[in-house]
Write a protein that holds these residues in place. Structure first.
Motif, mmCIF file in Angstrom:
data_model
loop_
_atom_site.group_PDB
_atom_site.id
_atom_site.type_symbol
_atom_site.label_atom_id
_atom_site.label_comp_id
_atom_site.label_asym_id
_atom_site.label_seq_id
_atom_site.Cartn_x
_atom_site.Cartn_y
_atom_site.Cartn_z
ATOM 1 N N VAL A 148 0.845 -1.193 0.000
ATOM 2 C CA VAL A 148 0.000 0.000 0.000
ATOM 3 C C VAL A 148 0.884 1.247 0.000
ATOM 4 N N TRP A 151 2.572 1.620 -3.373
ATOM 5 C CA TRP A 151 1.571 2.022 -4.372
ATOM 6 C C TRP A 151 1.257 3.507 -4.255
ATOM 7 N N ARG A 152 1.051 3.987 -3.028
ATOM 8 C CA ARG A 152 0.687 5.386 -2.825
ATOM 9 C C ARG A 152 1.851 6.327 -3.116
ATOM 10 N N ARG A 160 3.846 -4.270 -9.725
ATOM 11 C CA ARG A 160 2.532 -3.651 -9.658
ATOM 12 C C ARG A 160 1.998 -3.820 -8.239
ATOM 13 N N SER A 161 2.236 -2.808 -7.416
ATOM 14 C CA SER A 161 1.867 -2.889 -6.004
ATOM 15 C C SER A 161 0.366 -3.063 -5.814
ATOM 16 N N ASP A 162 -0.442 -2.426 -6.689
ATOM 17 C CA ASP A 162 -1.893 -2.558 -6.552
ATOM 18 C C ASP A 162 -2.341 -3.999 -6.748
ATOM 19 N N ILE A 165 -1.454 -6.137 -3.719
ATOM 20 C CA ILE A 165 -2.423 -5.979 -2.633
ATOM 21 C C ILE A 165 -3.597 -6.933 -2.852
ATOM 22 N N ALA A 204 1.677 -9.290 -11.027
ATOM 23 C CA ALA A 204 2.229 -8.141 -10.306
ATOM 24 C C ALA A 204 3.749 -8.166 -10.286
#
Length: 228
Positions: A148, A151-152, A160-162, A165, A204
């Motif tokens: 998270v 990603w932020r 791909r961090s999203d 998650i 990811a």
């Protein structure tokens, strides 16, 4: 029930294939780095995927009639699963607690000893799962929080961090549901969720979008003049 058994078999085979391919890919990616650390995420996830591959192979053999389900086989699976969880603790400690680095190895060894002891001496399958699944969930929550943040903040663009998650969420859901659904007609659901988790995690970690965008930038970059 027959449909459920077939779904378990198909999802297990899919997980084995994805895990094997991704473990090789991540292992090569880590080996090609100029500086290699045992806590690097490519190596950590490569080990995790190898462990998951072995775990699913052992889980699939009884479904194919090759081996009979037994407590000994379950213990072996539980020990192998430690390879998918213990390295994650080492990576998380390196990320979030570098100030206590001298204790990292001790904490990893403590978790390993705990896990193996429960796997080898737990009385029933349910007891082993009840004692180890919370560890998986705890590490999963910490890993999800890590992604998270990346990603932020836009860090760790190679992953791909999203999607990671989402992968962790599906993986935790499969563990939470495994014990309550083990003796119900929906016993196959955790295995399907695990397969979805592995597929999304593979996307990811390989992140084809990043590599495609990187190639596009290199192709569009103007040629530098040659200086003689």
């Amino acid at each position: 029930m027959q449909v459920g058994a077939e779904l378990v078999l198909v999802s297990s085979i899919a997980t084995i294939l994805f895990s094997a391919v991704i473990s090789v890919y991540l292992g090569r990616q880590w080996y090609r780095q100029e500086v290699r650390l045992i806590t690097d995420l490519p190596l950590v996830f490569a080990i995790s995927f190898v462990s998951q591959t072995l775990n699913m192979i052992i889980l699939t053999l009884p479904n194919l009639g090759v081996l009979a389900p037994s407590m000994e086989l379950f213990r072996l699976r539980s020990v192998i699963i430690s390879g998918a969880t213990v390295p994650v603790l080492g990576a998380l400690l390196q990320i979030w607690a570098p100030s206590i680095q001298k204790y990292h190895n001790r904490l990893v060894y403590v978790l390993l000893i705990y896990w193996v002891s429960i796997a080898l001496f737990g009385v029933t399958e349910q007891f082993v799962m009840i004692m180890t699944i919370p560890v998986i969930l705890g590490l999963g929550i910490m890993m999800m929080f890590t992604f998270v943040i990346t990603w932020r903040t836009g860090r760790l663009k190679e992953v791909r961090s999203d999607l990671m998650i989402i992968s962790v969420l599906f993986g935790m859901a499969s563990q939470v549901m495994r014990v309550p659904l083990i003796s119900t007609p929906l016993f196959y659901l955790p295995d399907i969720l695990l397969t979805v988790s592995m597929v999304v995690g593979a996307l990811a970690l390989t992140n084809p979008w990043y590599h495609r965008e990187r190639r596009s930038r290199l192709e569009e970059a103007p040629e530098l003049p040659t200086v003689f």
